[in-house]
Design a protein around this motif. Structure first.
Motif, mmCIF file in Angstrom:
data_model
loop_
_atom_site.group_PDB
_atom_site.id
_atom_site.type_symbol
_atom_site.label_atom_id
_atom_site.label_comp_id
_atom_site.label_asym_id
_atom_site.label_seq_id
_atom_site.Cartn_x
_atom_site.Cartn_y
_atom_site.Cartn_z
ATOM 1 N N LEU A 403 0.821 -1.207 0.000
ATOM 2 C CA LEU A 403 0.000 0.000 0.000
ATOM 3 C C LEU A 403 0.858 1.260 0.000
ATOM 4 O O LEU A 403 0.482 2.283 -0.576
ATOM 5 C CB LEU A 403 -0.929 -0.005 1.209
ATOM 6 C CG LEU A 403 -2.136 0.927 1.136
ATOM 7 C CD1 LEU A 403 -3.102 0.472 0.059
ATOM 8 C CD2 LEU A 403 -2.838 0.990 2.474
ATOM 9 N N ALA A 404 2.010 1.170 0.623
ATOM 10 C CA ALA A 404 2.882 2.341 0.733
ATOM 11 C C ALA A 404 3.385 2.819 -0.626
ATOM 12 O O ALA A 404 3.788 3.974 -0.770
ATOM 13 C CB ALA A 404 4.065 2.014 1.642
ATOM 14 N N LEU A 408 -1.084 8.485 -3.801
ATOM 15 C CA LEU A 408 -2.237 8.987 -3.053
ATOM 16 C C LEU A 408 -3.370 9.384 -3.997
ATOM 17 O O LEU A 408 -4.551 9.172 -3.699
ATOM 18 C CB LEU A 408 -1.816 10.186 -2.203
ATOM 19 C CG LEU A 408 -2.875 10.777 -1.275
ATOM 20 C CD1 LEU A 408 -3.374 9.728 -0.292
ATOM 21 C CD2 LEU A 408 -2.318 11.984 -0.527
ATOM 22 N N THR A 693 -7.359 6.853 2.448
ATOM 23 C CA THR A 693 -6.432 7.668 1.668
ATOM 24 C C THR A 693 -5.215 8.064 2.494
ATOM 25 O O THR A 693 -4.509 9.007 2.157
ATOM 26 C CB THR A 693 -7.136 8.943 1.166
ATOM 27 O OG1 THR A 693 -7.671 9.654 2.287
ATOM 28 C CG2 THR A 693 -8.251 8.608 0.210
ATOM 29 N N LYS A 695 -1.554 7.199 3.661
ATOM 30 C CA LYS A 695 -0.422 6.365 3.286
ATOM 31 C C LYS A 695 0.490 6.146 4.489
ATOM 32 O O LYS A 695 0.845 7.074 5.189
ATOM 33 C CB LYS A 695 0.364 7.007 2.145
ATOM 34 C CG LYS A 695 -0.390 6.980 0.821
ATOM 35 C CD LYS A 695 0.369 7.684 -0.277
ATOM 36 C CE LYS A 695 1.680 7.019 -0.581
ATOM 37 N NZ LYS A 695 1.523 5.625 -1.040
ATOM 38 N N THR A 697 3.706 3.259 6.169
ATOM 39 C CA THR A 697 4.579 2.102 6.064
ATOM 40 C C THR A 697 4.635 1.434 7.432
ATOM 41 O O THR A 697 4.114 1.960 8.428
ATOM 42 C CB THR A 697 5.994 2.516 5.643
ATOM 43 O OG1 THR A 697 6.572 3.324 6.681
ATOM 44 C CG2 THR A 697 5.973 3.321 4.346
#
Length: 720
Positions: A403-404, A408, A693, A695, A697
């Motif tokens: 996902l990282a 965006l 939405t 972001k 890690t």
């Protein structure tokens, strides 16, 4: 072949085609043999006469390889004269399907001359092509290599002629039914594909070769079971693994090729799409051959497929990448429920399935056709499957890392898609589980991780546990306990049943069992106030050690998590339950703490209730709850987001799945960290979209957890 262009017969055709046709029909074999060379040089209205003359010669001498090769070349040369049905990349669109049917009906009423000629010779054409596939150098790996070394231009022409010939016979809606009366044409196509691929380095094959195999044996074939792949294995020496390796390696290599080469962008993308679909059919269709599917697993086919579909989408080929994406999503969502579902989910996530989902609005908008209800349902189902797999540490870790890397801007566009609600639940669950697993890893080091023995119920370190080698599901502290369970208890009976179930449901790794067991305990503890009231109301006279929790992560209801409570002891209870009750009978009967045993029912494998294990709740679990300092409770409550995963009490798991009661949760450590992150990281975001939405890690999560504990102090460390 080159000498034909200078022969007397060629000059006769070019000077006086009608006379040459007369000579060919009159028996001149030399005039018939050169027809492929000149057929596009003579007037269009005479070409069908020349073609028919060649076919007449083939009918008179069915054993002539020279005539068979000439026929193959001739049909390939005439490719532009045959009406193709709509491109198979567009078939999913109903408008395209309707147009294709209308065209077919029109042609059936007044078939064109070339099509009529082929149908009239529908017995001889497959026979002649079959002869080519057995004896022609164009179907022989060594001879292709040798001829390529001598004159690569001529060999490339032979390959194109063969591919176009087979495509004509497959893609023409009028001709195709007469060609597929048996498996002859499929065998021809398979031999062509095998010889060409084996004579080339992976990825160097002209993409039309792969497209031809898919056309001849794929979605348009009248044989809609595993016949093509069975024949493919047979023609490749009955070696399933080598056959699977050819298709997977071609997909892997083609996907990595420069898109500007291999015949141009459109040709490359069609060849890539054909390989994607061939690999999907080989590995995941219900009728897939088991030996091929098994080989595909070892070859990481899910990872390769995912990367290839992502490459197709990134290149933006309108209808083609949309079809690739939807076919992939439709099939892989079913594959995730297979025995290897966890492994495939991790591979797919690492290869980019989340990016495919998050960027699907691109192919959809470029194609000009919105998602159908069935396609949107496929997306929802695959997202729901991934959500259910978020009980596994490996899946959570892979998803956070994947996902990282998604922009965006792409995440923000997701809100306009019909499956955004499912996507938001997935990300909310991922966010919460990532925080939980990060804190659990931080709180309990590898050397401190423990689990119970199946016999004496002692809690011992994971590295000291011994696993039953047959079923791989029972754990013991010693050989002595293992022998006792086999000799005196019921494991001898249960073991054989569990061993058989391993065929469909893979045994869980020890680390996954540890993490999922603690996750279940955590979900129980954060809802303990609500659960305690239920215990007091329904089981006020039952000692806590004679009750057990069940936590469902299998999607039995529409809720991600369901919790139930039931009596531990009955006349049909396993002996293990009695041992747990005996071991805990001296513990204080504190209903606030609840039972000591939890059964965890999880997703994966065949849809049976066999996917479960028992986890003994640590004695100190409810007595050492980390509590947010009083002065920060109100702040945490004020920013408590509705994105937190919900759990419900399932009063009767054996009854109606809708019989559920919503549970309220407390502000615990994970909840406080989530609230802290929303308050500090989500200010610029639309609250309704957070964290879909947002972001982050793995390092971001660990840092936020550390910052939260610094800003919002807790009383006690506790155990998650």
């Amino acid at each position: 072949m080159a000498s034909r262009s200078e022969s007397k017969e060629v000059q006769d055709w070019l000077r006086n085609p009608r006379k040459a046709i007369h000579l060919a029909k009159g028996g001149s074999r030399k005039h018939a043999i050169v027809i492929p060379t000149i057929i596009n040089e003579i007037s269009p209205h005479l070409r069908h006469l020349a073609f028919e003359a060649l076919l007449n010669h083939c009918s008179e001498d069915e054993n002539s390889l020279e005539l068979a090769e000439a026929l193959l070349e001739c049909i390939g040369s005439l490719k532009s004269h045959f009406g193709d049905r709509d491109s198979f990349w567009s078939l999913r669109d109903s408008k395209h399907e309707e147009r294709g049917v209308a065209q077919s009906s029109s042609k059936a009423a007044s078939p064109r001359t070339l099509e009529r000629i082929i149908i009239q010779h529908s017995n001889i054409i497959p026979s002649m092509l079959h002869l080519c596939s057995k004896k022609s150098s164009w179907f022989n790996k060594e001879k292709i290599q040798a001829e390529t070394d001598l004159d690569s231009t001529v060999m490339k022409k032979h390959i194109l002629d063969t591919a176009y010939c087979l495509k004509v016979l497959t893609m023409n809606a009028i001709v195709e039914p007469s060609m597929y009366k048996d498996t002859t044409i499929i065998r021809v196509c398979i031999r062509f594909w095998l010889a060409t691929v084996l004579a080339s380095k992976p990825g160097d094959v002209n993409p039309i070769v792969h497209e031809t195999l898919f056309c001849c044996g794929g979605i348009y074939s009248r044989i809609n079971d595993n016949t093509m792949f069975r024949l493919l294995v047979e023609e490749n020496g009955d070696d399933a693994h080598r056959t699977a390796a050819l298709l997977v390696s071609e997909l892997r290599a083609t996907m990595k090729k420069d898109i500007g080469g291999l015949g141009g962008r459109a040709s490359y993308l069609k060849g890539l799409a054909a390989l994607i679909h061939l690999n999907i059919i080989m590995a995941f269709m219900p009728y897939s051959i088991k030996s091929l599917r098994g080989a595909c697993i070892n070859l990481n086919v899910v990872s390769v497929l995912t990367s290839a579909v992502l490459k197709s989408i990134q290149e933006g080929n309108d209808q083609c990448d949309r079809t690739n994406m939807i076919a992939y999503i439709t099939i892989v969502r079913s594959a995730f429920s297979f025995r290897e579902g966890v492994q495939w989910a991790v591979e797919a996530i690492q290869a980019g399935i989340l990016t495919i989902i998050a960027t699907c609005h691109g192919p959809i908008s470029r194609s000009g056709h919105p998602l159908s209800d069935d396609d949107a349902k496929s997306f929802r189902k695959i997202i729901n499957s991934l959500t259910l797999y978020l009980t596994r540490y490996s899946v959570v870790r892979a998803a956070v890392n994947a996902l990282a890397s998604i922009e965006l801007e792409k995440l923000e566009k997701m809100k306009d898609l019909p499956f955004f609600t499912a996507w938001k639940i997935f990300l909310s669950t991922l966010f919460e589980r990532a925080v939980f697993m990060s804190r659990l890893s931080h709180t309990i080091s590898s050397s401190e991780r423990v689990m119970h023995c199946e016999v004496c119920i002692r809690i011992i370190p994971l590295q000291s546990l011994k696993k039953c080698e047959k079923c791989e599901r029972a754990f013991y502290c010693s050989r002595s306990c293992q022998r006792k369970d086999w000799r005196d208890s019921d494991h001898k009976t249960v073991c054989e049943k569990l061993e058989k179930e391993n065929i469909d449901v893979a045994p869980m790794s020890t680390s996954d069992r540890f993490f999922m067991g603690h996750l279940a305990c955590y979900d129980i503890r954060r809802h303990m106030k609500s659960l305690s009231k239920i215990l007091q109301g329904r089981y006020s006279g039952v000692p806590a050690n004679e009750l057990r929790f069940c936590v469902y992560y299998e999607g039995a209801t529409d809720e991600p998590t369901c919790i139930s409570v039931s009596p531990l002891l009955s006349k049909d209870s396993p002996e293990f339950f009695a041992r747990v009750a005996q071991e805990t009978k001296d513990q204080p009967e504190d209903l606030e703490s609840g039972p000591r045993l939890v059964e965890v029912i999880y997703y994966g494998g065949t849809p049976k209730r066999a996917r479960s294990f028992h986890f003994v709740i640590p004695q100190e679990y409810f007595s050492a709850v980390p509590k947010l300092s009083d002065q920060y409770q109100e702040i945490a409550q004020s920013v408590k987001g509705d994105f937190r995963s919900k759990a419900k009490y399932w009063s009767d798991p054996d009854g109606d799945s809708s019989d559920v009661v919503e549970l309220s949760d407390d502000v615990d450590e994970v909840g406080a960290i989530l609230s802290f992150m929303q308050m500090t990281k989500g200010k610029s975001q639309d609250p309704a979209l957070f964290p879909s939405t947002f972001k982050y890690t793995w390092k971001d999560i660990e840092k936020a957890a550390s910052d939260c504990r610094s800003c919002w102090p807790f009383d006690g460390e506790g155990i998650l």
